[in-house]
Design a protein around this motif. Structure first.
Motif, short mmCIF file in Angstrom:
data_model
loop_
_atom_site.label_atom_id
_atom_site.label_comp_id
_atom_site.label_asym_id
_atom_site.label_seq_id
_atom_site.Cartn_x
_atom_site.Cartn_y
_atom_site.Cartn_z
N THR A 1 0.88 -1.17 0.00
CA THR A 1 0.00 0.00 0.00
C THR A 1 0.92 1.22 0.00
OG1 THR A 1 -0.09 0.15 2.41
CG2 THR A 1 -1.76 -1.23 1.35
N THR A 2 0.34 2.38 -0.18
CA THR A 2 1.17 3.58 -0.33
C THR A 2 2.04 3.84 0.89
OG1 THR A 2 -0.59 4.50 -1.68
CG2 THR A 2 1.10 6.02 -0.91
N THR B 1 5.76 -9.70 1.90
CA THR B 1 5.48 -11.03 1.41
C THR B 1 4.53 -11.67 2.41
OG1 THR B 1 6.40 -13.21 0.90
CG2 THR B 1 7.55 -11.92 2.54
N TRP B 2 3.67 -12.53 1.94
CA TRP B 2 2.69 -13.14 2.83
C TRP B 2 3.26 -14.32 3.62
CZ3 TRP B 2 -1.00 -12.88 -1.86
CH2 TRP B 2 -1.69 -11.66 -1.85
N GLN B 3 4.30 -14.95 3.10
CA GLN B 3 4.85 -16.15 3.70
C GLN B 3 6.37 -16.05 3.81
OE1 GLN B 3 2.45 -19.51 4.15
NE2 GLN B 3 1.80 -17.49 4.87
N LEU B 4 6.95 -16.86 4.70
CA LEU B 4 8.39 -16.86 4.88
C LEU B 4 9.12 -17.23 3.60
CD1 LEU B 4 8.83 -18.47 8.41
CD2 LEU B 4 9.71 -16.24 7.69
N ASP B 5 8.48 -18.03 2.73
CA ASP B 5 9.11 -18.38 1.47
C ASP B 5 9.57 -17.14 0.71
OD1 ASP B 5 6.78 -20.03 2.28
OD2 ASP B 5 7.44 -21.40 0.70
N GLY B 6 8.79 -16.08 0.82
CA GLY B 6 9.10 -14.86 0.09
C GLY B 6 10.43 -14.28 0.48
N LEU C 1 -3.25 -7.39 -8.37
CA LEU C 1 -4.45 -7.11 -7.59
C LEU C 1 -4.14 -6.52 -6.22
CD1 LEU C 1 -6.51 -10.34 -8.36
CD2 LEU C 1 -6.96 -8.04 -9.25
N ALA C 2 -3.04 -6.98 -5.60
CA ALA C 2 -2.81 -6.68 -4.18
C ALA C 2 -1.84 -5.54 -3.93
CB ALA C 2 -2.31 -7.94 -3.46
N ASP C 3 -0.94 -5.27 -4.88
CA ASP C 3 0.13 -4.31 -4.61
C ASP C 3 -0.08 -3.00 -5.36
OD1 ASP C 3 1.42 -6.20 -3.03
OD2 ASP C 3 2.63 -6.96 -4.70
N GLN D 1 8.40 -1.56 -5.71
CA GLN D 1 8.74 -1.23 -4.33
C GLN D 1 8.69 -2.46 -3.44
OE1 GLN D 1 6.03 2.23 -3.49
NE2 GLN D 1 7.87 3.03 -2.52
N VAL D 2 7.68 -3.31 -3.66
CA VAL D 2 7.57 -4.54 -2.88
C VAL D 2 8.80 -5.41 -3.12
CG1 VAL D 2 6.28 -6.68 -2.56
CG2 VAL D 2 5.05 -4.51 -2.82
N ARG D 3 9.22 -5.52 -4.37
CA ARG D 3 10.38 -6.33 -4.71
C ARG D 3 11.62 -5.84 -3.94
NH1 ARG D 3 10.13 -5.44 -9.90
NH2 ARG D 3 8.53 -7.05 -10.10
#
Length: 282
Positions: A196-197, A219-224, A238-240, A245-247
């Motif tokens: 989100t912003t 990330t939603w999970q530790l795998d991320g 859809l979510a980001d 920026q998330v990356r």
């Protein structure tokens, strides 16, 4: 499963922190909802069912206690029903944050407020049964006021005092700006953005020297973090609000894994070792 490039591990000195000796943290799990790994992480299996955690963290500090996120609320069924049909998932509840605080004998007047890592429903739902200030930055307030994913926040926030904070502190562990809540480095919010912003990472340092990075939904999970994998393309779309920026946030978090416990909000495994409140925090 294609991974992001391995980041250089953080080798600079860690930021100074002088947490008071009676500071402590506790986890307050309020329930879970089911998501297939195929929808959670790039390359995940559809057969792999993940139970996404909805957990709040209580940070006790002599200058004022805070919650990080609010978990599921008393009206969580209505909050799930407010989601687009494709986003609704089977869920299970335990006890709300308020119920856990009260059952433990905790004095809720000690709470100075709640910091949301971001304003999505599964972080804000529990505000419906908490009477305390909500601390948010300008970017997240604007996001929550306008974005479709802020619908639940807009439903549960009326009647709460909103206290706006700003990132007046320096870059922090690779993130561009920070807010030192108590001024002692024990609880520091760093601007992450992207999901989100105004989404944030909450860094906590305990008197023992143990450090945590509560990274919300970078990330939603530790795998991320462990495998450096993003959400699948459709879910990123859809979510980001800004996948780039998330990356970068994932890579910054991955660079810290040998120095602290990195906690994606929705992975139950990530909370291992953080004590439950129960009768411990009177």
């Amino acid at each position: 499963m294609r991974s992001l490039p391995a980041p250089d591990l953080w080798t600079d000195a860690l930021p100074t922190a002088t947490p008071p000796p009676d500071m402590a943290i506790y986890q307050l799990p309020t329930g879970t909802y089911e998501t297939r790994a195929a929808f959670a992480i790039r390359g995940g299996s559809f057969r792999d069912k993940r139970q996404f955690a909805a957990t709040a963290i209580l940070v006790q500090h002599p200058n004022g206690d805070f919650l990080i996120d609010a978990g599921f609320g008393a009206n969580v069924a209505a909050h799930v029903a407010m989601q687009p049909r494709f986003a609704r998932a089977p869920f299970q509840t335990t006890r709300t944050v308020r119920e856990q605080l009260d059952d433990s004998g905790y004095d809720r007047t000690r709470l100075s407020g709640v910091f949301l890592t971001h304003s999505h429903w599964d972080h804000a739902s529990g505000l419906d049964s908490l009477d305390l200030p909500i601390w948010m930055n300008r970017g997240e307030l604007e996001y929550a006021a306008k974005d479709g994913d802020g619908k639940v926040f807009r439903a549960v926030s009326p009647g709460h005092e909103i206290r706006e904070y700003s990132f007046e502190g320096p870059a922090y562990l690779g993130f561009s700006a920070s807010f030192d809540v108590h001024g002692d480095g024990s609880l520091v919010l760093a601007l992450a953005g992207g999901h989100t912003t105004g989404s944030v990472v909450a860094f906590v340092t305990l008197p023992s020297g143990q450090r945590y990075a509560f990274i919300g939904d970078l990330t939603w999970q530790l795998d991320g973090v462990q495998r450096r994998v993003e959400r699948p393309w459709l879910l990123r779309t859809l979510a980001d609000s800004d996948a780039g920026q998330v990356r970068q946030g994932i890579l910054r978090s991955a660079a810290l894994t040998e120095l602290m416990q990195v906690v994606p909000a929705h992975d139950q495994r990530a909370y291992q070792g953080i004590p439950l409140l129960e009768g411990a925090a009177r």
